[in-house]
Enzyme design. Sequence first.
Site, PDB file in Angstrom:
ATOM      1  N   SER A 154      33.983 -48.769 -15.554  1.00  0.00           N
ATOM      2  CA  SER A 154      33.367 -47.859 -14.578  1.00  0.00           C
ATOM      3  C   SER A 154      31.967 -47.426 -15.007  1.00  0.00           C
ATOM      4  O   SER A 154      31.296 -46.701 -14.279  1.00  0.00           O
ATOM      5  CB  SER A 154      34.260 -46.630 -14.357  1.00  0.00           C
ATOM      6  OG  SER A 154      34.541 -45.990 -15.586  1.00  0.00           O
ATOM      7  N   ASN A 183      41.088 -37.932 -19.730  1.00  0.00           N
ATOM      8  CA  ASN A 183      41.589 -37.406 -18.448  1.00  0.00           C
ATOM      9  C   ASN A 183      41.022 -36.022 -18.135  1.00  0.00           C
ATOM     10  O   ASN A 183      40.579 -35.764 -17.015  1.00  0.00           O
ATOM     11  CB  ASN A 183      43.116 -37.360 -18.456  1.00  0.00           C
ATOM     12  CG  ASN A 183      43.715 -38.746 -18.604  1.00  0.00           C
ATOM     13  OD1 ASN A 183      42.995 -39.739 -18.501  1.00  0.00           O
ATOM     14  ND2 ASN A 183      45.005 -38.820 -18.869  1.00  0.00           N
ATOM     15  N   THR A 231      26.139 -29.343  30.708  1.00  0.00           N
ATOM     16  CA  THR A 231      27.553 -29.601  30.415  1.00  0.00           C
ATOM     17  C   THR A 231      27.816 -30.958  31.043  1.00  0.00           C
ATOM     18  O   THR A 231      27.226 -31.277  32.084  1.00  0.00           O
ATOM     19  CB  THR A 231      28.498 -28.548  31.030  1.00  0.00           C
ATOM     20  OG1 THR A 231      28.345 -28.581  32.450  1.00  0.00           O
ATOM     21  CG2 THR A 231      28.181 -27.133  30.531  1.00  0.00           C
ATOM     22  N   HIS A 232      28.647 -31.757  30.425  1.00  0.00           N
ATOM     23  CA  HIS A 232      28.888 -33.135  30.869  1.00  0.00           C
ATOM     24  C   HIS A 232      27.581 -33.929  30.940  1.00  0.00           C
ATOM     25  O   HIS A 232      27.467 -34.851  31.746  1.00  0.00           O
ATOM     26  CB  HIS A 232      29.575 -33.183  32.242  1.00  0.00           C
ATOM     27  CG  HIS A 232      30.746 -32.265  32.370  1.00  0.00           C
ATOM     28  ND1 HIS A 232      32.028 -32.626  32.041  1.00  0.00           N
ATOM     29  CD2 HIS A 232      30.833 -30.956  32.765  1.00  0.00           C
ATOM     30  CE1 HIS A 232      32.853 -31.605  32.243  1.00  0.00           C
ATOM     31  NE2 HIS A 232      32.145 -30.582  32.671  1.00  0.00           N
ATOM     32  N   SER A 260       8.343 -51.713  17.239  1.00  0.00           N
ATOM     33  CA  SER A 260       9.125 -52.933  17.454  1.00  0.00           C
ATOM     34  C   SER A 260       8.283 -54.127  17.033  1.00  0.00           C
ATOM     35  O   SER A 260       7.063 -54.128  17.193  1.00  0.00           O
ATOM     36  CB  SER A 260       9.494 -53.033  18.929  1.00  0.00           C
ATOM     37  OG  SER A 260       9.775 -54.374  19.269  1.00  0.00           O
ATOM     38  N   LYS A 286       6.625 -49.883  22.002  1.00  0.00           N
ATOM     39  CA  LYS A 286       7.759 -49.113  21.495  1.00  0.00           C
ATOM     40  C   LYS A 286       7.415 -48.137  20.387  1.00  0.00           C
ATOM     41  O   LYS A 286       6.613 -48.425  19.512  1.00  0.00           O
ATOM     42  CB  LYS A 286       8.801 -50.089  20.934  1.00  0.00           C
ATOM     43  CG  LYS A 286       9.573 -50.783  22.005  1.00  0.00           C
ATOM     44  CD  LYS A 286      10.758 -49.948  22.392  1.00  0.00           C
ATOM     45  CE  LYS A 286      11.727 -50.805  23.193  1.00  0.00           C
ATOM     46  NZ  LYS A 286      13.062 -50.280  23.130  1.00  0.00           N
ATOM     47  N   ASN A 324      10.174 -45.982  18.260  1.00  0.00           N
ATOM     48  CA  ASN A 324      11.623 -45.767  18.223  1.00  0.00           C
ATOM     49  C   ASN A 324      12.026 -44.604  17.311  1.00  0.00           C
ATOM     50  O   ASN A 324      11.428 -44.401  16.257  1.00  0.00           O
ATOM     51  CB  ASN A 324      12.321 -47.038  17.740  1.00  0.00           C
ATOM     52  CG  ASN A 324      12.097 -48.204  18.688  1.00  0.00           C
ATOM     53  OD1 ASN A 324      12.002 -48.007  19.895  1.00  0.00           O
ATOM     54  ND2 ASN A 324      11.985 -49.388  18.135  1.00  0.00           N
ATOM     55  N   GLU A 359      18.479 -42.138  14.643  1.00  0.00           N
ATOM     56  CA  GLU A 359      19.543 -43.132  14.824  1.00  0.00           C
ATOM     57  C   GLU A 359      20.250 -43.425  13.504  1.00  0.00           C
ATOM     58  O   GLU A 359      21.479 -43.585  13.455  1.00  0.00           O
ATOM     59  CB  GLU A 359      18.964 -44.422  15.422  1.00  0.00           C
ATOM     60  CG  GLU A 359      18.570 -44.242  16.881  1.00  0.00           C
ATOM     61  CD  GLU A 359      17.829 -45.450  17.451  1.00  0.00           C
ATOM     62  OE1 GLU A 359      17.847 -46.533  16.838  1.00  0.00           O
ATOM     63  OE2 GLU A 359      17.211 -45.298  18.518  1.00  0.00           O
ATOM     64  N   TYR A 386      47.349 -38.124 -14.321  1.00  0.00           N
ATOM     65  CA  TYR A 386      46.250 -39.066 -14.121  1.00  0.00           C
ATOM     66  C   TYR A 386      46.769 -40.465 -13.825  1.00  0.00           C
ATOM     67  O   TYR A 386      47.729 -40.927 -14.433  1.00  0.00           O
ATOM     68  CB  TYR A 386      45.336 -39.107 -15.359  1.00  0.00           C
ATOM     69  CG  TYR A 386      44.210 -40.109 -15.189  1.00  0.00           C
ATOM     70  CD1 TYR A 386      43.057 -39.778 -14.484  1.00  0.00           C
ATOM     71  CD2 TYR A 386      44.324 -41.413 -15.674  1.00  0.00           C
ATOM     72  CE1 TYR A 386      42.046 -40.707 -14.286  1.00  0.00           C
ATOM     73  CE2 TYR A 386      43.321 -42.347 -15.473  1.00  0.00           C
ATOM     74  CZ  TYR A 386      42.177 -41.983 -14.780  1.00  0.00           C
ATOM     75  OH  TYR A 386      41.188 -42.899 -14.573  1.00  0.00           O
ATOM     76  N   GLN A 410      39.874 -43.396 -10.507  1.00  0.00           N
ATOM     77  CA  GLN A 410      38.523 -43.870 -10.812  1.00  0.00           C
ATOM     78  C   GLN A 410      37.788 -44.263  -9.521  1.00  0.00           C
ATOM     79  O   GLN A 410      36.557 -44.275  -9.479  1.00  0.00           O
ATOM     80  CB  GLN A 410      38.612 -45.067 -11.769  1.00  0.00           C
ATOM     81  CG  GLN A 410      37.292 -45.660 -12.164  1.00  0.00           C
ATOM     82  CD  GLN A 410      37.430 -46.619 -13.328  1.00  0.00           C
ATOM     83  OE1 GLN A 410      37.650 -46.205 -14.453  1.00  0.00           O
ATOM     84  NE2 GLN A 410      37.317 -47.913 -13.055  1.00  0.00           N
ATOM     85  N   LYS A 412      34.769 -42.219  -7.476  1.00  0.00           N
ATOM     86  CA  LYS A 412      33.354 -42.027  -7.803  1.00  0.00           C
ATOM     87  C   LYS A 412      32.367 -42.701  -6.879  1.00  0.00           C
ATOM     88  O   LYS A 412      31.474 -42.050  -6.338  1.00  0.00           O
ATOM     89  CB  LYS A 412      33.108 -42.450  -9.252  1.00  0.00           C
ATOM     90  CG  LYS A 412      33.773 -41.465 -10.167  1.00  0.00           C
ATOM     91  CD  LYS A 412      33.673 -41.733 -11.602  1.00  0.00           C
ATOM     92  CE  LYS A 412      34.691 -40.854 -12.280  1.00  0.00           C
ATOM     93  NZ  LYS A 412      36.090 -41.158 -11.861  1.00  0.00           N
TER      94      LYS A 412
END
Length: 454
Positions: free
Chosen positions: A23, A110, A155-156, A277, A283, A285, A290, A317, A322, A325
């Site tokens: 590790s 441990n 709303t919606h 783009s 463009k 963006n 995003e 343990y 492990q 992580k």
Amino acid sequence: MAQLWGGRFTKETDDKVFAFNESLSFDKRLYKADITGSICHAAMLAKQGIISDEEKESITKGLNSILSELESGELEFDNKCEDIHSFVEANLIKRIGDAGKKLHTGRSRNDQVALDMKIFVRSETDEIEELLTALLKVFLRRMEENKDTYMPAFTHLQKAQPTNLAHYIGAYVEMFLRDRDRMKDIRKRLNLSPLGAGALCGTTYPLDRDYTAELLGFDTATFNSMDSVSDRDYLIETLSACSMIMMHLSRFSEELIIWNSNEYRFVEMDDAFSTGSSIMPQKKNPDIAELVRGKTGRVYGSLMSILTTMKGLPLAYNKDMQEDKEVAFDALDTVKDCLALFTGMFDTITFNKEIMAKSAMKGFTNATDAADYLVKKGMPFRDAHSVIGHLVLKCIEKDCSIEDMSIDELKSICDTFDEDIYDAISLKTCVERRLTKGAPGAIDESIKRYREII
Ligand code: ARG
């Protein structure tokens, strides 16, 4: 291969097994926590007369030199070591000889790894709390600037009622304040030291666990040695709170992406926070928003991953742990990056106030207020709702707003209407007369409160 557990074995570990088991390639990030924990453990061993003061001095000096050489880049991690704990111990023994071999007295990897992860996660929660405060400060400034920026609320995703931008941003302030509280709360529950739990059942050495806890900034030592080495609740809580932060960032990102679209044009992202783009020259963006929205998935994934890893584990343990992580590191890095980037983006975004206000005036966002007007003149609300419904239908036929209707046209639908209707349904009235606690008209009170708590 430099293993800590050579004695019982007659064969070298197979290369593939070593690679699968190691590790160090990722837990090297815990070096500082590991060394700090070891320095305090040695101090406690000396205080309890388990090692001599000279041995403690030598261990402390050795560990400090490892730390500074790692930080300067002078010392590199030796990938022949299994994990960060083995690496630090092996390197210490190389430097100071026999005294180094006493460091691990009364300790197991441990409780060591449990401690390292807690120290690491604790400082991550502190950093996240600071990043949240920085974001909240930007929100507060933008609220103060936009008390009179009228816009439609939805709303919606359909225009519903008008509000001001400060009120809109305030909704997110509430979310991120809760996120910040959650971080503080997790830190409180996390802040008990597992060091001295040993492999799982404590030890016969007269360790002073509360002493190491205090040296390491913990409130106290943990109370059950088995739980100490097998508890990852604090990590799951942290990742859950991080998932919530990402959910909030993602929602606001989604809104900004919509607001930035050619159809809405409510906002314009700063050039420094947008991309172009490769084929379409026109463009610009909203990639940062995003990506923040997209990265939410990997943070949720880390939460699911650790929950699943832990669900079948008997005490205490198990090596499965492990696996906590890599996903945790990735999630914490992601959340910190997203918070910082979102803060920069929001700090520099331009709000197209005129377009927002115009949009608020279209789409009958004042229809509720028109009904309320009739109610205030004595009509029951349900009747008023129906009158305004008919009025809206007329307006749709004529392709106009309620306020574009002449008083005669209004009276022909309902003779309760009077000249004062126009003022009652103006954008300014609709927003500023909404004075209930937490409503857009009461924005000054909200801002005052945020100024105090942020
Ligand atoms: N690398 C291990 C982990 O991250 C450290 C603890 C190892 N303990 C053990 N008994 N093998 O969990």
